[in-house]
Scaffold this motif. Structure first.
Motif, PDB file in Angstrom:
ATOM      1  N   LYS A  65       0.820  -1.223   0.000  1.00 52.34           N
ATOM      2  CA  LYS A  65       0.000   0.000   0.000  1.00 52.34           C
ATOM      3  C   LYS A  65       0.846   1.262   0.000  1.00 52.34           C
ATOM      4  O   LYS A  65       0.451   2.275  -0.554  1.00 52.34           O
ATOM      5  N   SER A  66       1.990   1.242   0.665  1.00 50.76           N
ATOM      6  CA  SER A  66       2.868   2.412   0.668  1.00 50.76           C
ATOM      7  C   SER A  66       4.266   1.998   1.081  1.00 50.76           C
ATOM      8  O   SER A  66       4.468   0.931   1.664  1.00 50.76           O
ATOM      9  N   GLY A  67       5.219   2.860   0.782  1.00 51.26           N
ATOM     10  CA  GLY A  67       6.612   2.617   1.144  1.00 51.26           C
ATOM     11  C   GLY A  67       7.283   3.924   1.501  1.00 51.26           C
ATOM     12  O   GLY A  67       6.852   4.995   1.063  1.00 51.26           O
ATOM     13  N   LEU A  68       8.365   3.838   2.309  1.00 51.44           N
ATOM     14  CA  LEU A  68       9.062   5.049   2.740  1.00 51.44           C
ATOM     15  C   LEU A  68      10.484   4.700   3.152  1.00 51.44           C
ATOM     16  O   LEU A  68      10.709   3.720   3.861  1.00 51.44           O
ATOM     17  N   LYS A 118      18.975   4.396   5.703  1.00 50.19           N
ATOM     18  CA  LYS A 118      19.470   3.070   6.083  1.00 50.19           C
ATOM     19  C   LYS A 118      18.393   1.994   6.118  1.00 50.19           C
ATOM     20  O   LYS A 118      18.702   0.812   6.160  1.00 50.19           O
ATOM     21  N   GLU A 119      17.111   2.422   6.122  1.00 52.70           N
ATOM     22  CA  GLU A 119      16.010   1.455   6.196  1.00 52.70           C
ATOM     23  C   GLU A 119      14.904   1.833   5.217  1.00 52.70           C
ATOM     24  O   GLU A 119      14.791   2.980   4.793  1.00 52.70           O
ATOM     25  N   PHE A 120      14.075   0.822   4.917  1.00 56.86           N
ATOM     26  CA  PHE A 120      12.904   1.017   4.062  1.00 56.86           C
ATOM     27  C   PHE A 120      11.728   0.318   4.715  1.00 56.86           C
ATOM     28  O   PHE A 120      11.847  -0.823   5.175  1.00 56.86           O
ATOM     29  N   ALA A 121      10.587   1.003   4.771  1.00 66.09           N
ATOM     30  CA  ALA A 121       9.365   0.436   5.355  1.00 66.09           C
ATOM     31  C   ALA A 121       8.319   0.250   4.264  1.00 66.09           C
ATOM     32  O   ALA A 121       8.200   1.082   3.361  1.00 66.09           O
ATOM     33  N   ALA A 122       7.566  -0.834   4.360  1.00 60.29           N
ATOM     34  CA  ALA A 122       6.479  -1.117   3.421  1.00 60.29           C
ATOM     35  C   ALA A 122       5.250  -1.561   4.211  1.00 60.29           C
ATOM     36  O   ALA A 122       5.368  -2.326   5.167  1.00 60.29           O
ATOM     37  N   ALA A 123       4.075  -1.065   3.801  1.00 57.55           N
ATOM     38  CA  ALA A 123       2.823  -1.358   4.505  1.00 57.55           C
ATOM     39  C   ALA A 123       1.916  -2.253   3.669  1.00 57.55           C
ATOM     40  O   ALA A 123       1.765  -2.042   2.464  1.00 57.55           O
ATOM     41  N   TRP A 173       0.083  -4.202   8.503  1.00 51.69           N
ATOM     42  CA  TRP A 173       1.352  -4.817   8.873  1.00 51.69           C
ATOM     43  C   TRP A 173       2.446  -4.041   8.168  1.00 51.69           C
ATOM     44  O   TRP A 173       2.390  -3.827   6.960  1.00 51.69           O
ATOM     45  N   ILE A 174       3.440  -3.591   8.930  1.00 55.30           N
ATOM     46  CA  ILE A 174       4.543  -2.806   8.364  1.00 55.30           C
ATOM     47  C   ILE A 174       5.846  -3.555   8.597  1.00 55.30           C
ATOM     48  O   ILE A 174       6.189  -3.897   9.732  1.00 55.30           O
ATOM     49  N   GLY A 175       6.545  -3.810   7.509  1.00 56.85           N
ATOM     50  CA  GLY A 175       7.867  -4.417   7.595  1.00 56.85           C
ATOM     51  C   GLY A 175       8.920  -3.344   7.398  1.00 56.85           C
ATOM     52  O   GLY A 175       8.746  -2.461   6.558  1.00 56.85           O
ATOM     53  N   ILE A 176      10.000  -3.419   8.180  1.00 57.11           N
ATOM     54  CA  ILE A 176      11.105  -2.474   8.047  1.00 57.11           C
ATOM     55  C   ILE A 176      12.354  -3.286   7.724  1.00 57.11           C
ATOM     56  O   ILE A 176      12.747  -4.188   8.482  1.00 57.11           O
TER      57      ILE A 176
END
Length: 136
Positions: free
Chosen positions: A81-84, A90-95, A106-109
């Motif tokens: 649904k989204s990413g940042l 140093k990190e990337f998050a995805a929902a 659920w958000i994975g980093i």
């Protein structure tokens, strides 16, 4: 007066048409440029997959080396649904959204240094705002 009024409307229509065309071209160029870039410009995130099985693939800019591809919480098809990117790059998050156990996100980093999932968060309801996962 009728002809003059028509000329003004025609002139405005042409100008507004050009503005709309420029906005469309900008959107297309952005979509083709790959969407998300890390703050330091080292990495690029692009959506990959098809239909309801979409994820982000993170590549190193310049080399096109794949650093990681995000995955949903479960191995069933689910579209991201989204990413940042984090502010330090140093990190990337995805929902990903789920509705089988109440509505939650659920958000994975993932670490961009190792490509590994480093932590997860579960937020009540469906959200696309990921900035809070990087606030310490």
């Amino acid at each position: 007066m009728g002809t003059r009024h028509y000329r003004v409307k025609s002139f405005l229509g042409q100008r507004l048409g050009l503005v709309g065309l420029c906005l469309l071209v900008t959107c297309v160029v952005f979509a083709q440029s790959g969407g998300l870039r890390s703050p330091d410009g080292k990495y690029q995130a692009m959506e990959v997959g098809a239909g309801s099985d979409r994820h982000y693939q993170i590549k190193e800019v310049g080399t096109d080396r794949v650093i990681l591809t995000t995955q949903a919480q479960y191995r069933t098809p689910n579209d991201v649904k989204s990413g940042l990117f984090s502010a330090d790059g140093k990190e990337f998050a995805a929902a990903y959204h789920y509705g089988h156990d109440g509505s939650y996100t659920w958000i994975g980093i993932w670490s961009l240094e190792t490509g590994q999932l480093v932590r997860t968060e579960r937020k009540s309801g469906w959200t696309r705002d990921l900035a809070s996962v990087f606030k310490k």
